[in-house]
Each structure stands twice: as structure tokens, then as C-alpha cells.
Motif scaffolding. Structure first.
Motif, PDB file in Angstrom:
ATOM      1  N   VAL A  12      28.449 -20.626  71.780  1.00 43.05           N
ATOM      2  CA  VAL A  12      29.355 -21.680  71.351  1.00 43.05           C
ATOM      3  C   VAL A  12      29.402 -21.357  69.649  1.00 43.05           C
ATOM      4  N   GLY A  13      29.616 -20.838  69.434  1.00 41.30           N
ATOM      5  CA  GLY A  13      29.647 -20.991  67.968  1.00 41.30           C
ATOM      6  C   GLY A  13      31.244 -20.557  67.635  1.00 41.30           C
ATOM      7  N   GLY A  14      31.447 -21.006  66.134  1.00 38.81           N
ATOM      8  CA  GLY A  14      32.419 -21.769  65.353  1.00 38.81           C
ATOM      9  C   GLY A  14      32.592 -22.746  64.679  1.00 38.81           C
ATOM     10  N   LYS A  15      33.305 -23.177  63.746  1.00 39.58           N
ATOM     11  CA  LYS A  15      33.639 -23.823  63.148  1.00 39.58           C
ATOM     12  C   LYS A  15      33.386 -25.312  63.117  1.00 39.58           C
ATOM     13  N   VAL A  16      32.344 -26.229  62.404  1.00 36.83           N
ATOM     14  CA  VAL A  16      31.300 -27.125  62.405  1.00 36.83           C
ATOM     15  C   VAL A  16      32.423 -27.758  61.783  1.00 36.83           C
ATOM     16  N   GLY A  17      32.895 -29.636  62.061  1.00 36.13           N
ATOM     17  CA  GLY A  17      33.539 -30.372  61.431  1.00 36.13           C
ATOM     18  C   GLY A  17      34.597 -29.636  60.522  1.00 36.13           C
ATOM     19  N   LYS A  18      35.669 -29.307  59.786  1.00 35.39           N
ATOM     20  CA  LYS A  18      36.830 -29.337  59.821  1.00 35.39           C
ATOM     21  C   LYS A  18      36.436 -28.207  58.704  1.00 35.39           C
ATOM     22  N   GLY A  19      35.361 -27.203  58.499  1.00 36.18           N
ATOM     23  CA  GLY A  19      34.726 -25.717  58.271  1.00 36.18           C
ATOM     24  C   GLY A  19      35.634 -25.568  56.728  1.00 36.18           C
ATOM     25  N   GLU A  20      35.652 -26.572  56.423  1.00 35.45           N
ATOM     26  CA  GLU A  20      36.800 -26.039  54.913  1.00 35.45           C
ATOM     27  C   GLU A  20      35.108 -26.949  53.726  1.00 35.45           C
ATOM     28  N   GLN A  21      34.080 -26.868  54.132  1.00 30.01           N
ATOM     29  CA  GLN A  21      33.190 -27.415  53.584  1.00 30.01           C
ATOM     30  C   GLN A  21      32.084 -25.735  52.889  1.00 30.01           C
ATOM     31  N   TRP A  22      31.837 -26.023  52.179  1.00 28.46           N
ATOM     32  CA  TRP A  22      31.392 -24.840  50.873  1.00 28.46           C
ATOM     33  C   TRP A  22      29.631 -24.709  51.142  1.00 28.46           C
ATOM     34  N   THR A  23      29.574 -23.671  51.967  1.00 31.50           N
ATOM     35  CA  THR A  23      28.325 -22.969  52.088  1.00 31.50           C
ATOM     36  C   THR A  23      27.428 -22.043  51.057  1.00 31.50           C
ATOM     37  N   SER A  24      26.613 -22.538  50.347  1.00 31.48           N
ATOM     38  CA  SER A  24      25.349 -21.534  48.891  1.00 31.48           C
ATOM     39  C   SER A  24      24.695 -21.072  49.118  1.00 31.48           C
ATOM     40  N   TRP A  25      24.648 -20.312  49.593  1.00 31.53           N
ATOM     41  CA  TRP A  25      23.858 -19.464  50.742  1.00 31.53           C
ATOM     42  C   TRP A  25      23.157 -17.755  49.535  1.00 31.53           C
ATOM     43  N   ILE A  26      22.088 -17.059  50.421  1.00 28.36           N
ATOM     44  CA  ILE A  26      21.593 -16.244  49.450  1.00 28.36           C
ATOM     45  C   ILE A  26      20.761 -15.863  50.373  1.00 28.36           C
ATOM     46  N   HIS A  27      20.416 -14.253  50.604  1.00 26.41           N
ATOM     47  CA  HIS A  27      19.279 -13.370  50.692  1.00 26.41           C
ATOM     48  C   HIS A  27      17.823 -13.624  50.260  1.00 26.41           C
ATOM     49  N   ILE A  28      17.244 -13.618  51.517  1.00 26.62           N
ATOM     50  CA  ILE A  28      15.673 -14.627  51.116  1.00 26.62           C
ATOM     51  C   ILE A  28      15.162 -12.948  50.698  1.00 26.62           C
ATOM     52  N   ASP A  29      15.439 -11.881  50.494  1.00 32.02           N
ATOM     53  CA  ASP A  29      15.292 -10.329  49.741  1.00 32.02           C
ATOM     54  C   ASP A  29      15.687 -11.541  48.303  1.00 32.02           C
ATOM     55  N   SER A  56      28.266 -10.264  63.336  1.00 32.25           N
ATOM     56  CA  SER A  56      27.313 -10.029  62.735  1.00 32.25           C
ATOM     57  C   SER A  56      26.851 -10.186  64.064  1.00 32.25           C
ATOM     58  N   LEU A  57      26.545 -11.171  65.480  1.00 33.29           N
ATOM     59  CA  LEU A  57      26.073 -10.618  66.753  1.00 33.29           C
ATOM     60  C   LEU A  57      26.431 -10.510  67.587  1.00 33.29           C
ATOM     61  N   ARG A  58      27.771 -10.390  67.028  1.00 34.42           N
ATOM     62  CA  ARG A  58      28.626  -9.729  68.090  1.00 34.42           C
ATOM     63  C   ARG A  58      28.869 -11.009  69.676  1.00 34.42           C
ATOM     64  N   ARG A  59      29.098 -11.328  68.974  1.00 30.72           N
ATOM     65  CA  ARG A  59      29.397 -13.572  69.800  1.00 30.72           C
ATOM     66  C   ARG A  59      31.216 -14.266  69.533  1.00 30.72           C
ATOM     67  N   PRO A  60      31.449 -14.734  70.228  1.00 28.90           N
ATOM     68  CA  PRO A  60      32.677 -15.396  70.822  1.00 28.90           C
ATOM     69  C   PRO A  60      32.848 -15.697  69.051  1.00 28.90           C
ATOM     70  N   TYR A  61      33.673 -16.339  68.685  1.00 32.36           N
ATOM     71  CA  TYR A  61      34.323 -17.463  67.875  1.00 32.36           C
ATOM     72  C   TYR A  61      35.499 -18.298  68.297  1.00 32.36           C
ATOM     73  N   TRP A  62      35.247 -19.672  68.801  1.00 30.65           N
ATOM     74  CA  TRP A  62      36.321 -20.029  69.347  1.00 30.65           C
ATOM     75  C   TRP A  62      35.501 -21.262  69.272  1.00 30.65           C
ATOM     76  N   PHE A  63      34.414 -22.028  69.486  1.00 25.05           N
ATOM     77  CA  PHE A  63      34.051 -23.386  70.027  1.00 25.05           C
ATOM     78  C   PHE A  63      34.056 -24.183  68.945  1.00 25.05           C
ATOM     79  N   PRO A  64      34.689 -25.023  68.407  1.00 22.47           N
ATOM     80  CA  PRO A  64      34.296 -25.917  67.068  1.00 22.47           C
ATOM     81  C   PRO A  64      33.079 -27.054  67.498  1.00 22.47           C
ATOM     82  N   THR A  65      32.644 -27.470  66.383  1.00 27.24           N
ATOM     83  CA  THR A  65      32.011 -28.381  67.166  1.00 27.24           C
ATOM     84  C   THR A  65      31.942 -30.317  65.841  1.00 27.24           C
TER      85      THR A  65
END
Length: 300
Positions: free
Chosen positions: A182-199, A238-247
Motif C-alpha cells: 500500500v505504498g505511495g506518496k504521503v500527503g501532497k508528496g512535495e515535502q523534502w526528505t533530507s536523508w543519509i545512509h547509516i554508513d 527497491s522492495l519490488r512493490r507497487p507504488y499506487w496508494f497515496p496516504t
């Protein structure tokens, strides 16, 4: 060299201790329950009382603090702030009483310092903080840590973004809807995520320790922030799952309350100081990071 670490049993702390051990450094990990852990040749679990008897410490790394996850009741918000201020103040007091002062103090912080925006690009040169709850917490947190500068200790405020790892941080929760198809964008989906890999988090902390000219604010983020809708698209691949269900944003706000700002709002944060000092990211793009973290999924 000897390092004193708070939060050394947490997600980032454990990875950092592993790296310090591989480099043959000694880690003294502050915890209220040292009896729950087993000491090794390079790792010792201690209380604050034990810390008064330590050998000279080269660096102090403060990673402790109440988790941001959970419904933000008044009590929860008080714990989020007080846990960070109180442990940092204890560290400052401890360093004041050391005959030989540490060379470096890395105090955990957060990109929440900048507040939220979909239009502004934030770097370490951004001095004006945001005006929301998290920004106020980070300002108070950093001001407490700043007392170390008065002891001539090189002080770094490590402003962490969203740290991605399989066994901790935000990713397990973020990826759950996608794993459940049930993955998809959350809210409007325009919000930025400033991420980083743990390594890259661990590498950047080690890099900062080794480069004596780095001090002050340090954005611990990847150089390519991602909008929520793009983040979840790459996560789904990456998870081989669909992207279609916005929250819907309303649903997120109803379920999580004020904590929803962590999901529905964001900021575009660049690690300019790391880039200027030629730090080499192993995972500069989200696709590289998520493909590595879910490599086992790709193989199946």
C-alpha cells in the motif's frame, strides 16, 4: 585513542563503536545499566560515576536523546527536550572536571534546527533557526553543547537528517506501507526528505574527528535530498512493490498528531561543509542507498 560516548547502545552509536573498534580505538560507553552489556578489549560500559576515573579522553560523542517517534503528548514533548538538554549538561559538567580536556566534542543535533520549508535551501551558513517545536529543542540543545567551546574544545553540532538503515532509524517505519503493498506518496508528496545512509553517517563522524579544522554546525545528510513522492517511488522499486496508494495527510495527522510534521513537512538540507572538505559519500543518491539496504530483496 579513547572516546567517551553517550547513546552508544543506540542505532547510530552501535555502528560508530564498531567502526572505532575496527580502527583500534577504545570506546567508553555511558549507560545507566552497564551490567546489561559485556565489556571487550576496546569497549567498556560505564556509569557517570565511573566516568570520573577514566584515562585521558580524546573525543566525546553525545548521541543520546528520547526518540521522536510516538504521539507527541505534552509529556512526550517534555521528554524529547529534557532528555537532550540534561544529558548534554551532564557531559559539559564532566568535561569541566577533566584535568586533561578532550580535543573534540561532537554533539548530536538535527536538521530540525532549520524549521520546515519546500522552497528554501538550507546549509550550515543558514543561521536563523525555525520557529516550531523541534527547532526550539535543537536551539536549546546546541546552546547547551556550546559551553564546550569555552573550554577550548573543538565542538561540532552534528545535524542529522533522516538516517536510513535496515535495523534502526526511520526506514523500518517508512517502508512498512510499501512492504504491505500500500505504498505511495504521503500527503501532497512535495515535502523534502533530507536523508543519509547509516554508513555515511559513521564515515562522516570519523572524518570530522580526523579533520581538526572542522567545527560548528555540520549537516549530516546526503547531497541529494528527495521529495516524498520520489522517495517512495524509489523505495517501492527497491522492495519490488507497487507504488499506487497515496496516504492522505489528514489521516497521518489524525493518527500521529503533531509528530506528523516529521512526515508531512520537511526541509531541503545540503551538507556543504562535508562537500567543501571533500568528504566522499559512499551512497550519494537515494537509489544507491536503498538498493544496498534492500539488496537481498533484489536477489530474490
Amino acid at each position: 585513542m579513547n572516546f567517551l560516548i553517550t547513546g552508544g547502545t543506540g542505532f547510530v552509536g552501535k555502528k560508530l563503536v564498531e567502526r572505532l573498534t575496527s580502527l583500534h580505538h577504545n570506546s567508553y560507553i555511558l549507560t545507566r545499566t552497564p551490567e546489561k552489556f559485556t565489556n571487550t578489549e576496546h569497549t567498556t560500559y560505564i556509569t557517570f560515576e565511573d566516568a570520573k576515573k577514566l584515562p585521558p579522553i580524546y573525543g566525546v560523542i553525545n548521541l543520546a536523546g528520547e526518540s521522536l517517534f510516538g504521539y507527541w503528548t505534552k509529556k512526550k514533548k517534555e521528554k524529547i527536550k529534557s532528555s537532550r538538554i540534561e544529558i548534554t549538561q551532564k557531559i559539559i559538567h564532566l568535561m569541566k572536571n577533566m584535568d586533561v580536556k578532550p580535543e573534540v566534542f561532537i554533539s548530536g543535533s538535527a536538521v530540525g534546527y532549520y524549521g520546515v520549508s519546500n522552497e528554501i535551501m538550507f546549509t550550515e551558513e543558514t543561521e536563523k533557526p525555525g520557529d516550531d517545536f523541534l527547532a526550539n529543542v535543537v536551539v536549546a540543545w546546541e546552546n547547551t553543547a556550546k559551553q564546550a567551546e569555552g573550554m577550548a574544545i573543538r565542538t561540532i553540532f552534528a545535524r542529522f537528517g533522516v538516517i536510513l538503515g535496515r535495523d534502526g532509524g526511520a526506514l523500518p517505519l517508512m517502508s512498512l506501507p510499501t512492504k504491505l503493498f500500500v505504498g505511495g506518496k504521503v500527503g501532497k508528496g512535495e515535502q523534502w526528505t533530507s536523508w543519509i545512509h547509516i554508513d555515511d553517517v559513521v564515515d562522516m563522524l570519523i572524518f570530522t574527528i580526523q579533520n581538526e579544522h572542522i567545527s560548528g554546525a555540520l549537516n549530516v545528510t546526503a547531497p541529494t535530498p528527495s521529495r516524498n513522492k520520489e522517495f517512495n517511488q524509489i523505495l517501492a522499486r527497491s522492495l519490488r512493490r507497487p507504488y499506487w496508494f497515496p496516504t492522505p495527510g489528514l489521516l497521518v495527522r489524525t493518527v500521529t498528531g503533531e509528530m506528523s510534521q516529521l512526515v508531512l513537512k520537511g526541509q531541503y538540507v545540503l551538507p556543504n561543509k562535508a562537500i567543501e572538505n571533500r568528504f566522499q559519500f559512499t551512497y550519494p543518491t537515494l537509489e544507491l542507498a536503498l538498493n544496498q539496504l534492500f539488496a537481498d530483496v533484489k536477489k530474490n
